[in-house]
Design a protein around this motif. Structure first.
Motif, PDB file in Angstrom:
ATOM      1  N   UNK A 196      20.260  71.788  71.405  1.00  0.00           N
ATOM      2  CA  UNK A 196      20.054  72.671  72.548  1.00  0.00           C
ATOM      3  C   UNK A 196      20.848  73.955  72.347  1.00  0.00           C
ATOM      4  N   UNK A 197      20.158  75.067  72.444  1.00  0.00           N
ATOM      5  CA  UNK A 197      20.798  76.367  72.251  1.00  0.00           C
ATOM      6  C   UNK A 197      20.719  77.161  73.550  1.00  0.00           C
ATOM      7  N   UNK A 198      21.841  77.330  74.243  1.00  0.00           N
ATOM      8  CA  UNK A 198      21.836  78.224  75.411  1.00  0.00           C
ATOM      9  C   UNK A 198      21.823  79.661  74.926  1.00  0.00           C
ATOM     10  N   UNK A 199      20.902  80.458  75.421  1.00  0.00           N
ATOM     11  CA  UNK A 199      20.785  81.848  74.986  1.00  0.00           C
ATOM     12  C   UNK A 199      21.451  82.744  76.019  1.00  0.00           C
ATOM     13  N   UNK A 200      22.591  83.336  75.634  1.00  0.00           N
ATOM     14  CA  UNK A 200      23.450  84.063  76.566  1.00  0.00           C
ATOM     15  C   UNK A 200      23.482  85.546  76.184  1.00  0.00           C
ATOM     16  N   UNK A 201      23.095  86.440  77.089  1.00  0.00           N
ATOM     17  CA  UNK A 201      23.180  87.878  76.792  1.00  0.00           C
ATOM     18  C   UNK A 201      24.601  88.267  76.388  1.00  0.00           C
ATOM     19  N   UNK A 202      24.687  89.181  75.414  1.00  0.00           N
ATOM     20  CA  UNK A 202      25.951  89.713  74.902  1.00  0.00           C
ATOM     21  C   UNK A 202      26.698  88.722  74.006  1.00  0.00           C
ATOM     22  N   UNK A 203      26.214  87.485  73.937  1.00  0.00           N
ATOM     23  CA  UNK A 203      26.896  86.462  73.136  1.00  0.00           C
ATOM     24  C   UNK A 203      26.054  86.036  71.939  1.00  0.00           C
ATOM     25  N   UNK A 204      24.882  85.477  72.190  1.00  0.00           N
ATOM     26  CA  UNK A 204      24.059  84.988  71.085  1.00  0.00           C
ATOM     27  C   UNK A 204      22.572  85.287  71.254  1.00  0.00           C
ATOM     28  N   UNK A 205      22.212  86.020  72.311  1.00  0.00           N
ATOM     29  CA  UNK A 205      20.800  86.290  72.590  1.00  0.00           C
ATOM     30  C   UNK A 205      20.317  87.520  71.832  1.00  0.00           C
ATOM     31  N   UNK A 206      20.288  87.392  70.503  1.00  0.00           N
ATOM     32  CA  UNK A 206      19.750  88.451  69.641  1.00  0.00           C
ATOM     33  C   UNK A 206      19.102  87.772  68.439  1.00  0.00           C
ATOM     34  N   UNK A 207      18.196  88.489  67.783  1.00  0.00           N
ATOM     35  CA  UNK A 207      17.394  87.874  66.729  1.00  0.00           C
ATOM     36  C   UNK A 207      18.237  87.410  65.551  1.00  0.00           C
ATOM     37  N   UNK A 208      19.255  88.182  65.186  1.00  0.00           N
ATOM     38  CA  UNK A 208      20.072  87.810  64.027  1.00  0.00           C
ATOM     39  C   UNK A 208      20.810  86.499  64.276  1.00  0.00           C
ATOM     40  N   UNK A 209      21.414  86.364  65.444  1.00  0.00           N
ATOM     41  CA  UNK A 209      22.172  85.150  65.742  1.00  0.00           C
ATOM     42  C   UNK A 209      21.242  83.959  65.905  1.00  0.00           C
ATOM     43  N   UNK A 210      20.127  84.163  66.572  1.00  0.00           N
ATOM     44  CA  UNK A 210      19.152  83.079  66.708  1.00  0.00           C
ATOM     45  C   UNK A 210      18.690  82.599  65.341  1.00  0.00           C
TER      46      UNK A 210
END
Length: 300
Positions: free
Chosen positions: A219-233
């Protein structure tokens, strides 16, 4: 110690389930939807919307804990003893004050679980341990999982994997499903937002994949400013695809539904103020996971 038993859940694993929420977590994620689960101890929640301002039961009976300031109730939470916490349970006539946390034995918890036996067996459901972090109470987690498996219930655990392997491994023979969080792949950023060690989590993922027969869903929580970007995903999906045995991955878009709990606990809410509603990014996450031969689920 637990803080809730949720019956008739249709999430957190297959079928109809009972979810046992353990108190205590070794992470301090800024966006946590259950901040009352972080401490291993009792906690007092205060909802000023329910307070009968002229009641004064709390200030009269516990003047060292409760006092008025500018006509607002204040609480000295740091000095409350366990005995006082228990005395405050069901004390407030308007339920503006509520106690979070309850000591229950395995026998007591299993009696609650057995009430829904028929639903588990008909739906393919069972019992999920959640939290908090269940593996921070390894003896209780192991005992509940063992008893559930003995009577044929499907067993699952929701875990951040931020604990020692010796707390996890004894429970593995009694688990059908592990729902494990993955929040980032950069150690410094992870520590800044959660206070934890990413290496510990990634090492536990690798050991699970090598040593556990249980199914794993990430489970991946997608958090703005933390991990919600294409590179990190991309890096997170790559880790799941190449270094775990998971076949299914859940993307959980950030929301603020737990925000009011921070107010009830009188702690600051440090997560972003805007929910994640980036349709393009969510589509990318699902498409990339499919390209890596994973089954993506939005929402989990």
């Amino acid at each position: 110690m637990i803080f809730n038993i949720q019956r008739y859940s249709t999430h957190d694993g297959p079928g109809i389930r009972s979810v046992i929420f353990f108190k205590g977590c070794s992470l301090s994620c800024r966006w946590c939807q259950n901040p009352e689960s972080e401490s291993r101890n009792y906690e007092l929640l205060f909802d000023d919307r329910l307070c009968l301002q002229d009641c004064r039961l709390c200030t009269n009976n516990f003047p060292h804990i409760f006092y008025k300031e500018n006509n607002n109730l204040r609480i000295n939470r740091d000095i409350i003893s366990n005995e006082e916490y228990i005395a405050l349970k069901n004390f407030c006539p308007s339920t503006a004050l509520s106690l979070c946390g309850e000591e229950k034995s395995p026998d007591q918890i299993m009696r609650e679980i057995h009430k829904d036996r028929a639903f588990y067996l008909r739906s393919g459901g069972g019992v999920t341990l959640s939290g908090g972090e269940p593996f921070m109470q390894p003896e209780l987690a192991l005992e509940l999982l063992r008893r559930c498996r003995e009577v044929g219930y499907h067993t699952a655990v929701e875990t951040c994997l931020h604990t020692s392997w010796k707390q996890i491994s004894p429970a593995l023979p009694y688990l059908n499903l592990i729902l494990a969080d993955l929040k980032h792949t950069e150690a410094d950023i992870f520590r800044q937002w959660t206070g934890g060690s990413l290496k510990r989590i990634l090492d536990n993922y690798r050991r699970l994949s090598a040593e556990s027969e249980a199914d794993i869903i990430v489970r991946i929580p997608l958090i703005p400013q933390f991990n919600a970007d294409k590179a990190t995903i991309t890096t997170m999906v790559d880790f799941v695809a190449h270094e775990t045995k998971a076949k299914e991955i859940h993307f959980l878009p950030y929301h603020k539904l737990g925000m009011n709990k921070y107010k009830l606990l009188n702690i600051a809410y440090l997560a972003p103020q805007t929910p994640l509603e980036d349709i393009e990014l969510l589509a990318f996450a699902q498409q990339y996971a499919q390209q890596q031969h994973l089954t993506p689920i939005l929402g989990g």
